[in-house]
Every structure is written in structure tokens, then in C-alpha cells.
Design a protein around this motif. Structure first.
Motif, PDB file in Angstrom:
ATOM      1  N   TRP A  15       0.847  -1.192   0.000  1.00 47.42           N
ATOM      2  CA  TRP A  15       0.000   0.000   0.000  1.00 47.42           C
ATOM      3  C   TRP A  15       0.879   1.237   0.000  1.00 47.42           C
ATOM      4  O   TRP A  15       1.808   1.354   0.790  1.00 47.42           O
ATOM      5  CB  TRP A  15      -0.915  -0.005   1.230  1.00 47.42           C
ATOM      6  CG  TRP A  15      -1.903  -1.114   1.162  1.00 47.42           C
ATOM      7  CD1 TRP A  15      -1.772  -2.360   1.719  1.00 47.42           C
ATOM      8  CD2 TRP A  15      -3.143  -1.119   0.481  1.00 47.42           C
ATOM      9  NE1 TRP A  15      -2.866  -3.134   1.422  1.00 47.42           N
ATOM     10  CE2 TRP A  15      -3.733  -2.391   0.655  1.00 47.42           C
ATOM     11  CE3 TRP A  15      -3.838  -0.178  -0.272  1.00 47.42           C
ATOM     12  CZ2 TRP A  15      -4.969  -2.745   0.117  1.00 47.42           C
ATOM     13  CZ3 TRP A  15      -5.066  -0.528  -0.805  1.00 47.42           C
ATOM     14  CH2 TRP A  15      -5.611  -1.794  -0.612  1.00 47.42           C
ATOM     15  N   GLY A  16       0.588   2.180  -0.876  1.00 49.49           N
ATOM     16  CA  GLY A  16       1.333   3.420  -0.961  1.00 49.49           C
ATOM     17  C   GLY A  16       0.888   4.416   0.093  1.00 49.49           C
ATOM     18  O   GLY A  16      -0.129   4.225   0.765  1.00 49.49           O
ATOM     19  N   ASP A  17       1.643   5.483   0.231  1.00 52.61           N
ATOM     20  CA  ASP A  17       1.297   6.545   1.176  1.00 52.61           C
ATOM     21  C   ASP A  17      -0.062   7.169   0.857  1.00 52.61           C
ATOM     22  O   ASP A  17      -0.718   7.730   1.721  1.00 52.61           O
ATOM     23  CB  ASP A  17       2.359   7.645   1.178  1.00 52.61           C
ATOM     24  CG  ASP A  17       3.666   7.178   1.800  1.00 52.61           C
ATOM     25  OD1 ASP A  17       3.644   6.188   2.569  1.00 52.61           O
ATOM     26  OD2 ASP A  17       4.696   7.801   1.519  1.00 52.61           O
ATOM     27  N   ASP A  18      -0.469   7.065  -0.419  1.00 54.18           N
ATOM     28  CA  ASP A  18      -1.755   7.626  -0.826  1.00 54.18           C
ATOM     29  C   ASP A  18      -2.921   6.675  -0.565  1.00 54.18           C
ATOM     30  O   ASP A  18      -4.054   6.962  -0.908  1.00 54.18           O
ATOM     31  CB  ASP A  18      -1.723   8.011  -2.305  1.00 54.18           C
ATOM     32  CG  ASP A  18      -1.431   6.832  -3.221  1.00 54.18           C
ATOM     33  OD1 ASP A  18      -1.249   5.686  -2.725  1.00 54.18           O
ATOM     34  OD2 ASP A  18      -1.372   7.047  -4.447  1.00 54.18           O
TER      35      ASP A  18
END
Length: 77
Positions: A15-18
Motif C-alpha cells: 500500500w502506498g502513502d496515498d
């Protein structure tokens, strides 16, 4: 599940920071390369076989995302 490629380098779904799912590619923080002008940088140098393996693993992970296979949510620390 992460696929270890070599020298502690691995790739997995994450999962990305976004908050969006993506492909995570991790290299050890102690891995350095030296440029032709002698400057050290974080990174890895790959043989052609290792580069092909990484490309294949990244392609498989991208296809999993496209097919709706989502990474596990990170566990709280």
C-alpha cells in the motif's frame, strides 16, 4: 508475500502513502553502488539474469493488481 530476488532485494504487493495498492520494491538500506565519478549512491547493480528476474516478478505483481488481487492491509505498529 514478498519475492526475494537477491542480496535482500524483494518485491511484493503493498500500500502506498496515498492509500492505493501498488507494487513495492525494496532494497536493503546498506546497499550502495559507486558511479563512474566515484560518488556512492543507494542502489543495486544487476546482472542481465537478475534484471530479467526482477522484470518478470514486477510484471507478475502488476498483473495480480490488474486482476483484483489486493495486498493485505498493513498491521498497526
Amino acid at each position: 508475500m514478498a519475492k526475494t530476488i537477491g542480496n535482500g532485494t524483494s518485491a511484493s504487493l503493498g500500500w502506498g502513502d496515498d492509500g492505493r495498492p501498488g507494487v513495492a520494491f525494496m532494497i536493503p538500506e546498506t546497499t550502495f553502488v559507486t558511479t563512474v565519478d566515484g560518488e556512492p549512491h543507494s542502489g543495486i547493480v544487476l546482472s542481465s539474469a537478475a534484471a530479467k528476474e526482477i522484470a518478470y516478478v514486477l510484471l507478475l505483481l502488476a498483473q495480480q493488481l490488474e486482476n483484483g488481487i489486493m495486498p493485505a492491509y498493513p498491521t498497526p505498529r
